[in-house]
Design an enzyme around this catalytic site. Structure first.
Site, PDB file in Angstrom:
ATOM      1  N   GLU A  16      44.977  38.083  44.445  1.00 44.61           N
ATOM      2  CA  GLU A  16      43.805  38.345  45.275  1.00 44.61           C
ATOM      3  C   GLU A  16      44.176  38.982  46.597  1.00 44.61           C
ATOM      4  O   GLU A  16      45.268  38.781  47.119  1.00 44.61           O
ATOM      5  CB  GLU A  16      42.945  37.091  45.467  1.00 44.61           C
ATOM      6  N   TYR A  46      36.300  40.687  49.713  1.00 46.82           N
ATOM      7  CA  TYR A  46      37.159  39.918  48.817  1.00 46.82           C
ATOM      8  C   TYR A  46      37.360  40.666  47.499  1.00 46.82           C
ATOM      9  O   TYR A  46      36.389  41.105  46.867  1.00 46.82           O
ATOM     10  CB  TYR A  46      36.536  38.540  48.516  1.00 46.82           C
TER      11      TYR A  46
END
Lengths: 290, 380
Positions: free
Chosen positions: B189, B101
């Site tokens: 993201e 991530y």
């Protein structure tokens, strides 16, 4: 002494030749505020309703001794205006402008960390010290001189609650609208600290709303204060994930809910008004307890 | 403003982030043609503005063009959390070995962007943050220079990813922060950042949210606006420049100032009513703006009555009253309206409304009680 602004403050209005700036500069002068200068790039040497206009804040400060700046510059240039005031050595900057891109504010805050300048706002109605005048756009006639400090994230809600206090015979020492954006220069806790130290303030009314955790932080500090604090939180019926007008007024997941803020305040022994109509009575009770 | 995955990937590509080629289809035929073009297995991904698309069945692998057609046909038109899928992204399937991530988001407390890195990717990062906070690394971005590549690599190394990911992921993370800053995003993201079986490091999914306040200078992205929410009224309001949020009740609300309107909603709820919306007309509204706001609120078929609550500083009572009277003839016949106005022009406004047979609230509480009572009386 009131907090932040008094009769000796000397105000420069950035954006004084625009529609908003010129209208509100006049209202500020009417309130008794000492507006000593205006600033609009390219309009240096002119005069706006008798107030001398300068091209830069530095010039305005050098020539007039201005120590408070009030910003009415449109959003695209507002963060720059904040940095200009700080660079010029202005101690208190009040930014009324709303809709400023938030990363501009993040950059401006980085800049401010290296300057001894306090910023109020942006996206705020400014502040007022009854008896001394106002900086910003609050309707000055609603205030009454007194000993209760007031701090809120909102504009019109401030006017409502201050009107209720005044109608109940409760005067105010200073009123600060800290602004509804996610990044603001002065938070609740900063104002509580200032009021705690102010010998003309006996109690503080604090009107918060959903979003962020400034009210929770302030509650933790309020628990340590000598002076009583009275709280109110708006947005109890606001659903999670929806931005309620103010860019900062949003419940994200479990963070920023009205319930959480009310509980944090109550835990700190801060009485929380169910509706704004309960605020004057709670304030009177707090003052009576001393 | 939310944007779709394919648009977020488009932005990231411009900043040098490796992403899979992909094309958008609005019909099953198109999806089949695109799958044919790519050859090999493809992923069909619903393009809607909500998370959890995979769990909802909006992301599927198709082995060949015929299957791509069949899968796209099923996903298009599907309802995901109240949103209808109108577009799918068709992209070559990746053979993913590991997932990480990478994110950057505005942090109110830090008053800056904060980078978030985790070796536990591909799942909901908020869940990881809650259950295994030790797996998350945070770094406050210095807004003057963003995230230099060395800092990005340092973070990834600390997160414990393999060295190939430290090297290539570092460049990707640094570029992600740059993309976030230059696009005026409040969130950017990559989840997951994928390490593939053949050693590629690639953004397999991406999400970006653009700051609404920056849209005037991000004109290209502003043109990407689509209805963000299940409710078309909110999208229409945005187009008309109204600050409006749709709620579940039947009491329409118009007020000035966000804090005052929120307080008005709370007051209506306390009076036993259910607010239908949040609408802030802002300061200094003239009669025409008031009329427009009232007519907009009444477009919601759930609305049975409207409460107008104005604290008049620069907004004048006569203008508010005039706007209400102007709107009345175009509102549904007999729809109750209660107005409450404090301050400038209060007396004049009240007289105008009385002449037009409309109700005036003495204060916010009185007005809230009156509108709730009038709606109830009409329902009987």
């Amino acid at each position: 002494m009131s907090i932040l602004f008094d009769k000796n403050s000397r105000v420069v209005v950035q954006g004084i030749t625009g529609a908003e700036g010129s209208y509100h500069a006049k209202r500020m002068i009417e309130s008794g505020a000492n507006v000593v200068a205006g600033m609009t790039p390219g309009k240096g040497g002119q005069s706006a309703d008798g107030v001398p206009v300068f091209d830069t804040v530095s010039q305005a400060k050098a020539r007039t001794g201005a120590d408070v700046a009030c910003i009415f510059v449109p959003p695209a240039g507002a963060a720059d205006a904040i940095m200009e005031a700080a660079d010029a050595g202005i101690g208190l900057v009040v930014c009324i402008t709303e809709l400023i891109p938030v990363l501009d504010m993040a950059r401006a805050m980085t800049f401010l960390k290296e300057h001894p300048t306090r910023l109020i706002g942006p996206n705020c109605p400014g502040l007022a010290t009854p008896g001394a005048g106002k900086v910003g756009i609050m309707p000055y006639h609603i205030f009454k001189e007194g000993r209760v400090g007031f701090v809120s994230r909102s504009g019109t809600l401030t006017y409502e609650v201050v009107s209720l206090l005044t109608a109940a015979g409760i005067g105010q020492s200073s009123c600060i609208g800290i602004g509804g954006d996610p990044i603001i220069g002065t938070t609740f806790i900063d104002c509580l600290r200032l009021f705690e130290q102010d010998d003309q303030t006996d109690a503080v009314v604090m009107c918060g709303e959903i979003g962020g955790s400034d009210e929770e932080d302030a509650a933790a500090y309020a628990a340590t204060m000598k002076k009583p604090v009275i709280g109110f939180i708006s947005g109890r019926t606001a659903p999670a994930g929806k931005r309620m007008g103010h860019a900062g007024a949003i419940v994200s997941g479990t963070s920023g809910s009205a319930q959480g803020k009310v509980e944090a305040l109550q835990k700190a022994n801060v009485p929380v008004a169910d509706t704004i109509f309960d605020i004057p009575e709670l304030t009177k009770q707090a003052l009576a307890r001393g | 403003m939310k944007i779709h995955e394919y648009q977020a990937k488009d932005i990231l590509r411009r900043f040098g982030v490796p992403v899979q080629p992909g094309k958008v289809a609005t019909t099953a035929d198109e999806a089949e043609r695109i799958a044919q073009e790519f050859g090999g297995p493809v992923v069909i991904k619903a393009q809607v503005y909500v998370g959890g698309r995979g769990k909802a069945g909006g992301v599927k692998i198709a082995q060949d063009p015929a299957q791509a057609r069949e899968v796209a046909g099923r996903i298009l038109g599907m309802d995901i959390k109240g949103l209808t899928v109108e577009k799918v992204l068709v992209t070559p399937a990746l053979d993913i070995k590991e997932e990480y991530y990478l994110g950057v988001t505005l942090d109110r407390a830090s008053q800056a962007l904060v980078v978030i890195v985790s070796a536990a990717g591909g799942i909901d990062i908020e869940e990881v943050a809650e259950k295994e906070p030790e797996k998350i690394l945070r770094h406050v971005v210095d807004m003057r220079w963003g995230l230099p590549p060395f800092q990005a690599r340092k973070l990834l190394a600390a997160a414990g990813v393999p060295s190939v990911v430290v090297a290539r992921g570092g460049a990707i993370l640094s570029a992600l922060v740059k993309a976030c800053i230059e696009s005026d995003a409040t969130l950017a993201e990559i989840n997951p950042l994928a390490l593939t079986a053949d050693g590629k490091v690639i953004a397999a999914d991406a999400k970006i949210i653009i700051d609404d306040n920056a849209l005037p200078r991000q004109k290209e992205y502003a043109a990407w606006a689509e209805p963000e929410e299940a409710n078309p009224l909110e999208f229409a309001a945005k187009a008309e420049g109204l600050t409006y949020v749709k709620l579940d009740g039947d009491v329409g609300i118009v007020g000035n100032g966000a804090g005052l309107v929120m307080t008005t909603l709370d007051m209506v709820a306390r009076a036993g009513g259910k607010p239908a919306n949040f609408l802030d007309i802002g300061g200094g509204a003239k009669a025409a703006a008031m009329k427009k706001a009232l007519l907009f609120v009444a477009r919601d078929p759930q609305v049975k009555g409207i409460f107008v609550n104005i604290f008049g500083g620069i907004t004048r009572g006569e203008e508010v009253a005039q706007g209400i009277i102007m709107a009345q003839s175009e509102l549904p016949v007999g729809m109750p309206i209660v107005a409450r106005l404090a301050g400038t022009g209060e007396v004049e406004g009240r007289a105008m409304l009385a002449n037009a047979g409309l109700t005036w609230g003495a204060d916010m509480r009185d007005g809230a009680q009156k509108i709730v009572a009038e709606i109830a009386a009409k329902g009987k």
